[in-house]
Design a protein around this motif. Structure first.
Motif: not given
Length: 126
Positions: A45-54, A90-105
């Motif tokens: 799965t994508d998660a398992e592939q990411t784990q191998v990369l980690s 590797m998948p990109q982590a969410a930025s602070d601005d993206q997290i802030r938008e989700v929380v404010q919503a």
């Protein structure tokens, strides 16, 4: 496109561009993914592939530290270059601005619904 498919395509591009270090690094990553897939006996799965990369990144970071302590900066630089190549997949982590938008919503949604904590009936209506 999965991580392994993207790596396969990038290997071909790197081979055509005669980038030997990139080709060997990507082949090593592809080999690690394939090995894990064989052990599992089904596609990763994508998660398992990411784990191998980690795991590969962790190994490279430990090598950089060891080579730096051992006075081998050329090997540390080679490992650092491999880290940068692997991190590109590797998948990109969410930025602070993206997290802030989700929380404010979420806060706005809660305020609009009267601020009451949703109960079982509220979830059943969805």
């Amino acid at each position: 496109m999965s991580i392994s498919e993207k790596i396969g395509a990038d290997i071909i591009v790197a081979m055509k561009a005669h980038e030997e270090h990139r080709v060997t690094t990507l082949r090593m990553v592809k080999s690690a993914l394939r090995s894990k897939e064989i052990d599992k006996r089904e596609p990763l799965t994508d998660a398992e592939q990411t784990q191998v990369l980690s795991t590969l990144l962790k190994q490279r970071r430990e090598s950089v530290e060891s080579f730096t302590k051992g006075g081998r900066p050329e090997l540390a630089a080679k490992e650092q270059a491999e880290i940068e190549m692997i991190e590109a997949y590797m998948p990109q982590a969410a930025s602070d601005d993206q997290i802030r938008e989700v929380v404010q919503a979420a806060i706005a949604h809660m305020a609009a619904s009267g601020g009451a904590k949703p109960g079982p009936r509220a979830w059943a209506r969805r």
